[in-house]
Design an enzyme around this catalytic site. Structure first.
Site, mmCIF file in Angstrom:
data_model
loop_
_atom_site.group_PDB
_atom_site.id
_atom_site.type_symbol
_atom_site.label_atom_id
_atom_site.label_comp_id
_atom_site.label_asym_id
_atom_site.label_seq_id
_atom_site.Cartn_x
_atom_site.Cartn_y
_atom_site.Cartn_z
ATOM 1 N N ASN A 54 -38.166 -33.580 7.559
ATOM 2 C CA ASN A 54 -37.756 -34.393 6.412
ATOM 3 C C ASN A 54 -39.011 -35.070 5.860
ATOM 4 O O ASN A 54 -39.536 -35.988 6.478
ATOM 5 C CB ASN A 54 -36.728 -35.431 6.884
ATOM 6 C CG ASN A 54 -36.385 -36.456 5.814
ATOM 7 O OD1 ASN A 54 -36.685 -36.258 4.640
ATOM 8 N ND2 ASN A 54 -35.766 -37.561 6.211
ATOM 9 N N LYS B 94 -39.234 -36.884 3.289
ATOM 10 C CA LYS B 94 -38.921 -38.138 2.594
ATOM 11 C C LYS B 94 -39.648 -38.176 1.238
ATOM 12 O O LYS B 94 -39.778 -37.143 0.594
ATOM 13 C CB LYS B 94 -39.287 -39.339 3.468
ATOM 14 C CG LYS B 94 -38.722 -39.227 4.883
ATOM 15 C CD LYS B 94 -38.811 -40.491 5.644
ATOM 16 C CE LYS B 94 -38.374 -40.238 7.077
ATOM 17 N NZ LYS B 94 -38.154 -41.443 7.818
ATOM 18 N N HIS C 71 -28.627 -39.928 5.413
ATOM 19 C CA HIS C 71 -29.777 -40.459 6.161
ATOM 20 C C HIS C 71 -29.693 -41.986 6.145
ATOM 21 O O HIS C 71 -29.270 -42.583 5.152
ATOM 22 C CB HIS C 71 -31.075 -39.969 5.516
ATOM 23 C CG HIS C 71 -32.275 -40.231 6.374
ATOM 24 N ND1 HIS C 71 -32.848 -41.473 6.486
ATOM 25 C CD2 HIS C 71 -32.988 -39.411 7.194
ATOM 26 C CE1 HIS C 71 -33.876 -41.399 7.331
ATOM 27 N NE2 HIS C 71 -33.980 -40.154 7.778
ATOM 28 N N GLU D 80 -31.818 -44.142 5.678
ATOM 29 C CA GLU D 80 -32.541 -44.767 4.560
ATOM 30 C C GLU D 80 -31.697 -44.731 3.287
ATOM 31 O O GLU D 80 -31.787 -45.623 2.444
ATOM 32 C CB GLU D 80 -33.907 -44.072 4.374
ATOM 33 C CG GLU D 80 -34.859 -44.476 5.512
ATOM 34 C CD GLU D 80 -35.929 -43.451 5.850
ATOM 35 O OE1 GLU D 80 -36.152 -42.521 5.058
ATOM 36 O OE2 GLU D 80 -36.531 -43.589 6.928
ATOM 37 N N GLU E 193 -29.547 -40.052 14.713
ATOM 38 C CA GLU E 193 -30.827 -40.717 14.494
ATOM 39 C C GLU E 193 -30.653 -42.231 14.650
ATOM 40 O O GLU E 193 -30.259 -42.913 13.690
ATOM 41 C CB GLU E 193 -31.334 -40.437 13.086
ATOM 42 C CG GLU E 193 -31.550 -38.974 12.781
ATOM 43 C CD GLU E 193 -32.554 -38.790 11.655
ATOM 44 O OE1 GLU E 193 -33.582 -38.180 11.906
ATOM 45 O OE2 GLU E 193 -32.310 -39.299 10.555
ATOM 46 N N GLY F 263 -39.285 -43.606 12.463
ATOM 47 C CA GLY F 263 -40.571 -44.057 11.927
ATOM 48 C C GLY F 263 -41.202 -45.199 12.689
ATOM 49 O O GLY F 263 -42.154 -45.815 12.211
ATOM 50 N N SER G 249 -38.715 -40.459 15.658
ATOM 51 C CA SER G 249 -40.053 -40.436 16.260
ATOM 52 C C SER G 249 -40.290 -39.246 17.185
ATOM 53 O O SER G 249 -40.991 -39.352 18.177
ATOM 54 C CB SER G 249 -40.340 -41.766 16.982
ATOM 55 O OG SER G 249 -40.357 -42.831 16.059
HETATM 56 C C1 PEP Z 1 -36.226 -39.129 9.855
HETATM 57 O O1 PEP Z 1 -36.625 -39.631 8.836
HETATM 58 O O2 PEP Z 1 -35.187 -38.464 9.836
HETATM 59 C C2 PEP Z 1 -37.005 -39.322 11.073
HETATM 60 C C3 PEP Z 1 -36.471 -38.967 12.202
HETATM 61 O O3 PEP Z 1 -38.258 -39.869 10.932
HETATM 62 P P1 PEP Z 1 -39.389 -40.007 12.063
HETATM 63 O O4 PEP Z 1 -39.465 -38.685 12.788
HETATM 64 O O5 PEP Z 1 -40.639 -40.330 11.341
HETATM 65 O O6 PEP Z 1 -38.948 -41.090 12.996
#
Ligand code: PEP
Length: 255
Positions: free
Chosen positions: A10, A12, A93, A95, A168, A174, A213
């Site tokens: 992703n 973003k 997501h 976000e 998630e 992040g 992460s």
């Molecule tokens: C995500 O945005 O779905 C995500 C898992 O980000 P990150 O791997 O940077 O934690």
């Protein structure tokens, strides 16, 4: 480890055309791991160009509108994603849930619109740190699964693999802070029960991805965990170097 893990990057709100070189390198590497399904979700602006340049990986959107067209300034429909070369879309997501106040019902409508248009869909769920600390992780995520997954009717005619769920934990996205493998196993098992309750035997075709992460160092441990069908990767998907290491971890012992 899942027989056909799904590894999705992703991007973003990152990437201009210069970054297509990373996608090309990821595509070349992914071709060496045929048992691993690999995909990238770049910003809308790169979908068309990326889809033109890759052949081994899927390309998807990071969101879509629930309506096929109309007066929705700034939004993109599932049919538009398909038209510009996407084959899947991420919905719900954290976000989007936070920045745009998206509800479970809206996410479900988007997921159903995506499937109706012919796209695959990844539905994201996950608890905040506050909710986890209050012992409510399973309850919160269970309600998100119940409320945001497409209906059993919407998936009845679909090929297996068209619908995935990404677990998630919000506090792991992040932040560099990864969920304990034991917690990932417990959450994936709880999510699996909800999917089975919703879809019956068709639940077998739904992979549950872990996201938060994931990187080259922790990928193997997470991907080997019971019930983990792949990974949704943010930061570590932005370069071929770091993303290919995760694809290789998923492909180890399989190809
Ligand atoms: C995500 O945005 O779905 C995500 C898992 O980000 P990150 O791997 O940077 O934690």
């Amino acid at each position: 480890m899942h027989a056909n893990p799904y590894i999705v990057g992703n991007w973003k709100m990152n990437g201009t055309r210069a970054m297509l070189a990373e996608a090309r390198a990821i595509d070349r590497a992914a071709a060496r791991y045929p048992a691993v399904q690999v995909a990238l979700a770049p910003p809308f602006t790169l979908i068309h160009a990326m889809a033109d340049e890759v052949s081994a990986i899927g390309v998807g959107g990071q969101d879509c509108h629930a309506q096929p067209k109309g007066a929705h300034t700034g939004d993109i429909s599932a049919a538009m994603l398909l038209d510009c070369g996407a084959d899947f879309v991420i919905v719900g997501h954290s976000e989007r849930r936070k920045d745009h106040g998206e509800s479970d019902a809206e996410i479900k409508a988007k997921a159903e619109a995506a499937l109706a248009a012919g796209l695959g869909v990844i539905v994201c769920v996950g608890e905040t740190l506050e909710q986890r600390d209050a012992g409510k992780a399973e309850k919160v995520v269970g309600a998100q699964v119940d409320g945001s997954l497409p209906s059993a009717e919407a998936i009845a005619e679909l090929a297996p693999g068209k619908v995935s769920v990404a677990y998630e934990p919000v506090w792991a996205i992040g932040t560099g802070r990864v969920a304990e493998v034991a917690d990932v196993i417990a959450m994936h098992a709880a999510i699996r029960l909800r999917i089975e309750a919703a879809y019956g035997e068709r639940a077998d075709g739904v992979r549950i991805l872990y996201g938060g992460s994931v990187n080259a160092e922790n990928a193997s441990g997470l991907l080997e965990a019971e019930g983990v069908g792949g990974a949704l990767v943010g930061g570590a998907s932005l370069t071929a170097e770091s993303f290919v290491a995760i694809i290789a971890a998923a492909g180890a012992e399989r190809d």
